[in-house]
Design a protein around this motif. Structure first.
Motif, PDB file in Angstrom:
ATOM      1  N   ILE A  29      66.634 -29.862  12.455  1.00 12.46           N
ATOM      2  CA  ILE A  29      67.671 -29.583  12.163  1.00 12.46           C
ATOM      3  C   ILE A  29      67.409 -31.583  11.885  1.00 12.46           C
ATOM      4  O   ILE A  29      67.159 -31.564  10.546  1.00 12.46           O
ATOM      5  CB  ILE A  29      68.871 -30.105  13.095  1.00 12.46           C
ATOM      6  N   LEU A  30      66.479 -31.863  12.618  1.00 13.26           N
ATOM      7  CA  LEU A  30      66.083 -33.852  12.290  1.00 13.26           C
ATOM      8  C   LEU A  30      65.202 -33.101  11.782  1.00 13.26           C
ATOM      9  O   LEU A  30      64.752 -34.202  10.528  1.00 13.26           O
ATOM     10  CB  LEU A  30      66.828 -34.821  13.188  1.00 13.26           C
ATOM     11  N   ARG A  50      75.629 -39.401  22.014  1.00 11.41           N
ATOM     12  CA  ARG A  50      76.298 -38.245  21.944  1.00 11.41           C
ATOM     13  C   ARG A  50      77.280 -38.654  20.680  1.00 11.41           C
ATOM     14  O   ARG A  50      78.085 -40.206  20.689  1.00 11.41           O
ATOM     15  CB  ARG A  50      77.698 -37.535  22.624  1.00 11.41           C
ATOM     16  N   PRO A  55      72.245 -17.651  15.583  1.00  8.03           N
ATOM     17  CA  PRO A  55      72.678 -17.755  14.298  1.00  8.03           C
ATOM     18  C   PRO A  55      72.121 -17.935  13.405  1.00  8.03           C
ATOM     19  O   PRO A  55      71.026 -17.286  12.766  1.00  8.03           O
ATOM     20  CB  PRO A  55      74.399 -17.857  14.110  1.00  8.03           C
ATOM     21  N   LEU A  98      83.047 -28.652  24.290  1.00 12.57           N
ATOM     22  CA  LEU A  98      82.195 -29.177  24.199  1.00 12.57           C
ATOM     23  C   LEU A  98      81.785 -30.192  23.350  1.00 12.57           C
ATOM     24  O   LEU A  98      81.530 -30.880  22.683  1.00 12.57           O
ATOM     25  CB  LEU A  98      81.190 -27.668  23.984  1.00 12.57           C
ATOM     26  N   GLU A 149      69.642 -28.929  17.321  1.00 17.95           N
ATOM     27  CA  GLU A 149      69.000 -30.241  18.007  1.00 17.95           C
ATOM     28  C   GLU A 149      67.415 -30.427  19.288  1.00 17.95           C
ATOM     29  O   GLU A 149      66.687 -30.578  19.443  1.00 17.95           O
ATOM     30  CB  GLU A 149      69.586 -31.165  18.164  1.00 17.95           C
ATOM     31  N   ALA A 196      87.843 -26.739  18.889  1.00 14.53           N
ATOM     32  CA  ALA A 196      86.322 -25.767  18.606  1.00 14.53           C
ATOM     33  C   ALA A 196      84.821 -26.475  18.339  1.00 14.53           C
ATOM     34  O   ALA A 196      83.968 -26.585  18.862  1.00 14.53           O
ATOM     35  CB  ALA A 196      86.559 -24.719  17.932  1.00 14.53           C
ATOM     36  N   PHE A 197      85.446 -27.451  17.206  1.00 13.94           N
ATOM     37  CA  PHE A 197      84.039 -28.255  16.673  1.00 13.94           C
ATOM     38  C   PHE A 197      83.697 -29.128  16.805  1.00 13.94           C
ATOM     39  O   PHE A 197      82.378 -29.895  16.324  1.00 13.94           O
ATOM     40  CB  PHE A 197      84.366 -28.004  15.028  1.00 13.94           C
ATOM     41  N   ILE A 241      70.195 -32.622   7.014  1.00 20.90           N
ATOM     42  CA  ILE A 241      70.614 -33.630   7.371  1.00 20.90           C
ATOM     43  C   ILE A 241      68.530 -34.120   8.042  1.00 20.90           C
ATOM     44  O   ILE A 241      68.664 -33.479   8.155  1.00 20.90           O
ATOM     45  CB  ILE A 241      71.309 -34.232   8.867  1.00 20.90           C
ATOM     46  N   GLY A 242      68.280 -35.288   8.820  1.00 17.51           N
ATOM     47  CA  GLY A 242      67.128 -35.854   8.950  1.00 17.51           C
ATOM     48  C   GLY A 242      66.841 -36.612   8.509  1.00 17.51           C
ATOM     49  O   GLY A 242      65.779 -37.493   9.099  1.00 17.51           O
ATOM     50  N   PRO A 284      81.999 -23.700  18.199  1.00 19.78           N
ATOM     51  CA  PRO A 284      81.144 -23.388  17.386  1.00 19.78           C
ATOM     52  C   PRO A 284      80.341 -24.487  17.538  1.00 19.78           C
ATOM     53  O   PRO A 284      79.085 -24.620  16.580  1.00 19.78           O
ATOM     54  CB  PRO A 284      82.342 -23.586  16.597  1.00 19.78           C
ATOM     55  N   VAL A 285      80.683 -26.219  17.897  1.00 14.06           N
ATOM     56  CA  VAL A 285      80.127 -27.440  17.988  1.00 14.06           C
ATOM     57  C   VAL A 285      78.677 -27.187  18.351  1.00 14.06           C
ATOM     58  O   VAL A 285      77.825 -27.597  18.116  1.00 14.06           O
ATOM     59  CB  VAL A 285      80.786 -28.519  18.712  1.00 14.06           C
ATOM     60  N   ALA A 286      78.068 -25.577  18.683  1.00  8.87           N
ATOM     61  CA  ALA A 286      76.815 -25.676  19.625  1.00  8.87           C
ATOM     62  C   ALA A 286      75.747 -25.771  18.949  1.00  8.87           C
ATOM     63  O   ALA A 286      74.775 -25.949  18.874  1.00  8.87           O
ATOM     64  CB  ALA A 286      76.997 -24.665  20.955  1.00  8.87           C
ATOM     65  N   ASN A 287      76.000 -24.656  17.814  1.00 10.55           N
ATOM     66  CA  ASN A 287      75.361 -24.669  17.009  1.00 10.55           C
ATOM     67  C   ASN A 287      74.644 -26.042  15.914  1.00 10.55           C
ATOM     68  O   ASN A 287      73.229 -25.877  16.544  1.00 10.55           O
ATOM     69  CB  ASN A 287      76.397 -24.989  14.831  1.00 10.55           C
ATOM     70  N   TRP A 288      74.499 -27.052  15.874  1.00  8.97           N
ATOM     71  CA  TRP A 288      73.736 -27.959  15.048  1.00  8.97           C
ATOM     72  C   TRP A 288      73.354 -29.027  16.907  1.00  8.97           C
ATOM     73  O   TRP A 288      72.004 -29.191  16.564  1.00  8.97           O
ATOM     74  CB  TRP A 288      74.663 -28.648  14.592  1.00  8.97           C
ATOM     75  N   LEU A 289      73.944 -28.667  18.102  1.00  7.21           N
ATOM     76  CA  LEU A 289      73.674 -29.334  18.874  1.00  7.21           C
ATOM     77  C   LEU A 289      72.652 -28.358  19.813  1.00  7.21           C
ATOM     78  O   LEU A 289      71.053 -29.405  19.750  1.00  7.21           O
ATOM     79  CB  LEU A 289      74.606 -29.439  20.218  1.00  7.21           C
ATOM     80  N   GLN A 326      79.941 -31.559  11.059  1.00  8.97           N
ATOM     81  CA  GLN A 326      79.432 -30.039  11.243  1.00  8.97           C
ATOM     82  C   GLN A 326      81.073 -29.187  11.313  1.00  8.97           C
ATOM     83  O   GLN A 326      80.619 -28.159  10.462  1.00  8.97           O
ATOM     84  CB  GLN A 326      79.178 -29.759  13.027  1.00  8.97           C
ATOM     85  N   ASP A 331      79.356 -31.992  23.861  1.00  8.82           N
ATOM     86  CA  ASP A 331      78.060 -32.299  24.230  1.00  8.82           C
ATOM     87  C   ASP A 331      76.725 -31.420  24.220  1.00  8.82           C
ATOM     88  O   ASP A 331      77.255 -30.922  26.150  1.00  8.82           O
ATOM     89  CB  ASP A 331      77.020 -34.437  24.690  1.00  8.82           C
ATOM     90  N   LEU A 332      75.331 -31.039  23.654  1.00 10.32           N
ATOM     91  CA  LEU A 332      74.684 -29.937  24.411  1.00 10.32           C
ATOM     92  C   LEU A 332      73.038 -31.053  24.335  1.00 10.32           C
ATOM     93  O   LEU A 332      73.202 -31.472  23.149  1.00 10.32           O
ATOM     94  CB  LEU A 332      74.446 -28.566  23.805  1.00 10.32           C
ATOM     95  N   THR A 333      72.718 -31.406  25.168  1.00  9.69           N
ATOM     96  CA  THR A 333      71.348 -31.882  25.398  1.00  9.69           C
ATOM     97  C   THR A 333      70.881 -31.183  26.783  1.00  9.69           C
ATOM     98  O   THR A 333      70.718 -30.005  27.007  1.00  9.69           O
ATOM     99  CB  THR A 333      71.555 -33.155  25.125  1.00  9.69           C
TER     100      THR A 333
END
Lengths: 384, 450, 225
Positions: free
Chosen positions: C190-191, A346, C185, C114, C172, A231-232, A59-60, C164-169, A354, C116-118
């Motif tokens: 990403i962007l 967000r 991992p 989770l 970023e 979880a996602f 993406i991006g 697992p959501v933390a992966n992309w966040l 994802q 959001d993570l920023t």
């Protein structure tokens, strides 16, 4: 064939590498120019025949640095920018931003403004879901629903146009309330739309809900369990279709949602068919909210006293609303100046996307487009 | 020597001038017809989707096909760098060649048939039109693109699977006539006084489904599934090459509907052709044309520009002329000999159009199958059903001939046969559902192998 | 103004590693009741002039509820500070123990999502980055913001194993701020394009700045503006 070979696709891609045919895997690139990736999503698929054994979203391509722009504009100047993220649900984006800044300013929009905001946001939800339905059906090969959906969406856009002059990126709200007073026939227009809309939804359902091919194409496709969904971080209709009865309009009411009665539809298995049913029911519920809201729009001012120059006291706030695609959150940090110190958005589409890899594993190429469609992403929001 | 060559050529021309002329006419006119079928399709689609469709070129977009053809002709011709150039060039030609060649065997009315009275008429048509698949497979392979390759693989697998079912369905129909000659088939239906769709409804249904799949039309349009494979085997083709594929696809539609019309729907016969009581039906074609002309005249004042009004008038005039031509054999005793040719042609085209209309209607209404579902439908449902149907129709015919039944009384034996076939169909469906419920997560079967 | 990084005015004093030394009320021991700390609160400025006249609102108050008490009991020094800003709970934790605390929050305190993570960049601070986690608890319908401070180049434990959501966040945050998450991992951009130089959301990255070399090479134009 010149076989493009890549050993590592994504972290998880190598777990199931057994090929049925014993031949080389095929790497196929879907997008960024592809009819059904809904914009500029690029998906790298690792295929065994037609079966997907790994995927990676790239993406991006539409990244515009919205968050950076936010730090360099005043609070009011930034408001139109958020409309350009999820451009098919601009009103919802605007609502989230305005409410977040209001929280930061510790002011509240007057009741009249809140009710009108609710009406417009719910109409926007219907419009967004209609666009989703049309394109999703088109991806699965049903050509006709798209045009019916567009016809209904047009009615909603006309109401927006009458209200604020813009159809798509509306910038309908203002920090502290509303930009414009509701036009005279707003209630009547909304009522007429809602009256027609009931039979129209039924019409779409006759085309799809009981259709054997539609059921065959969506049932059991892209299953996301409730545990996986949480979880996602998946939110919105996708989460609800997995059986989690959670909607921010009920969990943390904003605007005027606490005044209205509506149901939260939930699915059971979390497959594409359930997500379809959940969104269809959500459109009906949104219609009910609109009908309740137009019955009694309180009189009074439409704008709280916020002043021309907004200087929120230092501090930070996180405010989330239930956008059509899921939880749309704004995390805004103020340093006491006229510009936000940091605006974090967000984006529901980004986070829902994802889970795509989890949903698509083991399905066929034809299901990939069904799953991309069912997550309901808007690349403007994914990439921001 | 020179003289001999000229002499031989002249002899050849003297003998075959009519078929040659017809062939030329087909090659010249068919693209135009196909263009207008596309226009009709777009208009129908627009009507079903609450919009207008092409409206800009000519009144109601009537000149749109010509504009499209010109656009396609002058488009840049792109051959991908890594493509196999020769095969890339050959593939669309093969496809369209096979499709046009198969038209030769068809009889559009008793008078118009290029390859007159070939003994194996239907076999020729089906066989030659199936050759078109080579164009698709080679084109997909030669493009050297993953999407094209997958499209052509899907296409070949699909054609192989559904050709079997379609062939079996044709066999059930052919059992009723005992001949492959197209003219004889239609004449048999005339003599029996009943269309074979009544005697072998299940076979007709199977052929209907299989013919949609064979021509890669929705809901079986997986080889060119836009939302998945961009355009399948046509992805890398552009301009005129692409339009050749398009031409082949629509020509194939005409071919399969003509075959169905010939075998099941009474070919060029009027409904109830032998019943004098229904002779008034002969007035339907001219009246229809007059109706169309009237509508055009009615719409003429509403056209925005002078040119469009004139064009509308021209269309109305054409329809009136056609109406006169259609009326002449019925009304004028002198023109009686032309009756079979003119009215036969009308009814044949009418039936073929209805069949094609059904194709289009399906396309706008239902979503697309997935590949495994398509294969399952073909192999687990249609093929067994068609085999069973051949058997029961055969048994019914033996019983019928034992009791010396003919015409409508044949229904006494063929209806039970059809019911048996239907019961078998339901049983197959139920068994399929049970087995699929049992192994929901079983690994996919190897589609491409079959 | 818009063209150069603004002078950051953090709402709370620069904490660094020794928050106890600062006079902030937010760092006072939790035993003290919230309303007693009113005289301090340097961060709470009066509401904008147009707002209805009322005494200066205290927006940031120390947070001292049961959750924080439990957390402090379990992690002691791991919990650096707990405060409430506009009724939203914020807990600042020690960076190195973030993973452990996150796991505890997920499993014991039922903050199962989770959200959001920023990150937020405070360039003047000793540890310039706030890594901000927005947690949500479905059973309790409650949100919690968890912060951890990280200096440039310091590794933050990755939370991909917890959510697992933390992966992309996290990718970023890495992309935009250059914060490295240990144990992620596949920590790639990403962007932005893979070869891009710089991290745009840092305060010292100007709004007009761009990787001109990349733009020239890949887009064939002099400037993307």
């Amino acid at each position: 064939m010149e076989a493009e070979r890549e050993t590592t696709l994504s972290s998880e891609a190598t777990t199931e590498n057994k090929t049925l045919l014993g031949a080389d895997e095929l790497i196929i690139n879907m997008g960024p120019q592809h009819p059904s990736t809904h914009g500029v999503l690029r998906v790298k698929l690792k295929l065994d025949g037609e079966r997907v054994i790994g995927s990676e979203c790239i993406i991006g391509y539409l990244h515009r640095g919205v968050e950076k722009i936010g730090e360099n504009r005043t609070y009011q100047q930034f408001a139109p920018y958020v409309d350009r993220m999820d451009y098919v649900a601009a009103v919802s984006n605007g609502l989230g931003y305005c409410e977040a800044i209001e929280k930061l300013l510790v002011v509240e929009a007057p009741p009249r403004a809140r009710v009108i905001r609710t009406i417009l946001t719910e109409l926007q939800r219907i419009a967004s879901h209609l666009l989703w339905l049309g394109t999703h059906a088109l991806d699965i090969g049903a050509l006709t629903p798209l045009f019916y959906c567009m016809r209904e969406r047009e009615e909603i856009l006309k109401i927006f146009e009458k209200y604020c002059g813009a159809r798509l990126t509306t910038h309908a709200f203002r920090i502290g309330g509303l930009q414009y007073e509701a036009y005279d026939t707003l209630e009547k227009d909304v009522e007429r739309f809602c009256k027609d809309f009931e039979s129209r939804v039924a019409e779409y359902e006759t085309l799809l809900t009981q259709n054997r091919i539609w059921i065959g194409r969506t049932k059991g496709v892209g299953i996301l369990t409730a545990e996986d969904a949480i979880a996602f971080g998946v939110t919105g209709p996708v989460l609800r279709a997995s059986g989690v009865k959670w909607d921010l309009r009920k969990a943390a009411p904003y605007a005027a949602y606490d005044q209205y009665k509506f149901e939260i539809p939930v699915g059971t298995t979390g497959d594409t068919y359930d997500r379809y049913l959940v969104r269809m029911e959500e459109m009906r519920q949104s219609r009910l909210i609109c009908l309740q809201a137009i019955e009694n729009i309180p009189a009074g001012p439409i704008l709280a006293k916020v002043g021309k120059v907004l200087k929120p006291p230092p501090g930070e706030v996180y405010h989330a609303i239930e956008a059509p695609k899921g939880e749309l959150g704004y995390y805004v940090v103020s340093d006491g100046t006229v510009q936000p110190y940091r605006v974090r958005i967000r984006p529901p589409s980004f986070i829902n996307l994802q889970a795509f890899d989890r949903m698509v594993r083991g399905h066929l190429v034809a299901d990939v487009v069904a799953i991309i469609g069912t997550i309901d992403i808007v690349l403007g929001e994914v990439d921001r | 020597m020179m003289q001999a060559v000229i002499q031989a050529t002249m002899d050849f021309l003297k003998l075959y001038w009519a078929p040659l002329l017809c062939g030329l006419v087909i090659v010249a006119v068919l693209p135009l017809i196909v263009g207008y079928i596309v226009l009709v399709e777009r208009k129908l689609m627009a009507d079903m989707q609450a919009r207008l469709g092409p409206m800009r070129v000519g009144p109601h977009g009537l000149l749109q096909p010509i504009a499209d053809a010109v656009k396609l002709l002058i488009k840049e011709d792109i051959i991908p760098d890594n493509a196999d150039k020769l095969v890339f060039w050959l593939a669309p030609v093969l496809s369209v060649g096979a499709a046009l060649l198969s038209i030769a065997g068809l009889a559009i009315g008793p008078a118009f048939q290029i390859a007159k009275d070939i003994n194996i008429g239907i076999l020729f048509v089906v066989g030659v039109s199936a050759m078109g698949i080579f164009g698709i497979v080679l084109g997909g392979w030669a493009s050297n693109s993953h999407y094209s390759l997958m499209g052509s693989l899907r296409s070949s697998a699909q054609l192989v699977s559904y050709e079997t079912a379609a062939g079996m369905a044709l066999v059930s129909g052919l059992l009723l006539t005992g001949t492959l000659n197209i003219k004889a088939i239609v004449e048999a239906q005339y003599n029996e006084g009943i269309w074979f769709v009544m005697l072998a409804p299940v076979a007709f249904f199977i052929y209907l489904v299989a013919s949609i799949a064979e021509t890669n039309r929705a809901p079986f349009d997986l080889p060119e599934a836009e939302s998945e494979l961009v355009a399948g085997y046509m992805t890398e083709f552009s301009g005129f090459r692409w339009s050749l594929y398009f031409l082949a696809e629509y020509t194939n539609m005409i071919v399969v509907s003509s075959v169905a019309t010939t075998l099941f729907l009474g070919g060029w016969l009027r409904p109830f052709a032998r019943v004098h009581f229904f002779n008034f039906l002969d007035y339907v074609p001219p009246l229809l044309m007059i109706g169309v002309a009237g509508y055009c005249l009615l719409r003429t004042p509403k056209q925005p520009s002078r040119v469009q009004q004139l064009f509308m008038l021209a269309v109305a005039g054409l329809c009136l002329a056609l109406a006169l031509v259609l009326l002449a054999p019925v009304a004028l005793p002198i023109a009686k000999p032309l009756y079979a040719g003119i009215h036969g042609g009308f009814w044949f085209i009418f039936k073929v159009s209805a069949y094609i209309y059904f194709f289009m209607w399906l396309r706008f209404t239902i979503p697309r199958y997935r590949f495994d579902q398509l294969m399952r439908l073909g192999w687990q449902f249609l093929i067994p059903l068609s085999i069973v149907n051949v058997l029961v129709v055969g048994v019914a015919l033996i019983v019928g001939s034992y009791f010396n039944l003919h015409g409508w009384s044949m229904l006494l034996v063929t209806t039970p046969a059809a019911i048996i076939a239907l019961v078998v169909a339901l049983m197959i469906l139920a068994a399929g559902q049970q087995s699929s419920a049992g192994k929901e997560n079983a690994p996919a079967s190897d589609f491409y192998a079959g | 103004m818009a063209d150069e990084p603004r002078e950051p005015k953090p709402p709370q004093p620069p904490p660094g590693e020794k928050p106890a030394g600062s006079p902030s009320p937010t760092a006072t021991p939790p035993a003290k009741p919230a309303d007693a700390s009113a005289p301090a609160a340097p961060a709470a400025k009066p509401a904008p002039p147009a707002a209805p006249p009322k005494p200066p609102v205290v927006l940031q108050t120390p947070l001292n509820n049961e959750l924080v008490a439990r957390l402090r009991a379990k992690f002691e020094a791991g919990i650096v500070e707990a405060m409430e800003d506009r009724k939203q709970a914020i807990v600042t934790v020690e960076r190195a123990r973030l993973g452990e605390i996150a796991l505890h929050l997920r499993d014991e305190e039922k903050f199962d999502m989770l959200s959001d993570l920023t990150a937020v960049d405070w360039p003047k601070r000793e540890k310039r980055f706030d890594v901000v986690l927005n947690l949500y608890s479905f059973p309790k319908n409650e949100r919690l913001r968890v912060k951890a401070w990280a200096a440039d180049g310091e590794e933050v434990p990755s939370l991909t194993g917890v959510w697992p959501v933390a992966n992309w966040l996290e990718r970023e945050a890495f992309d935009m701020f250059g914060i490295v998450f240990a144990g992620h991992p596949g920590l790639t951009r990403i962007l932005l394009p893979e070869e891009w130089q710089g991290h745009p959301l840092r305060k010292d990255y100007d709004i007009l700045q761009q990787d001109t070399a990349w733009v020239r090479e890949n887009l064939g134009i002099e400037s993307g503006q």
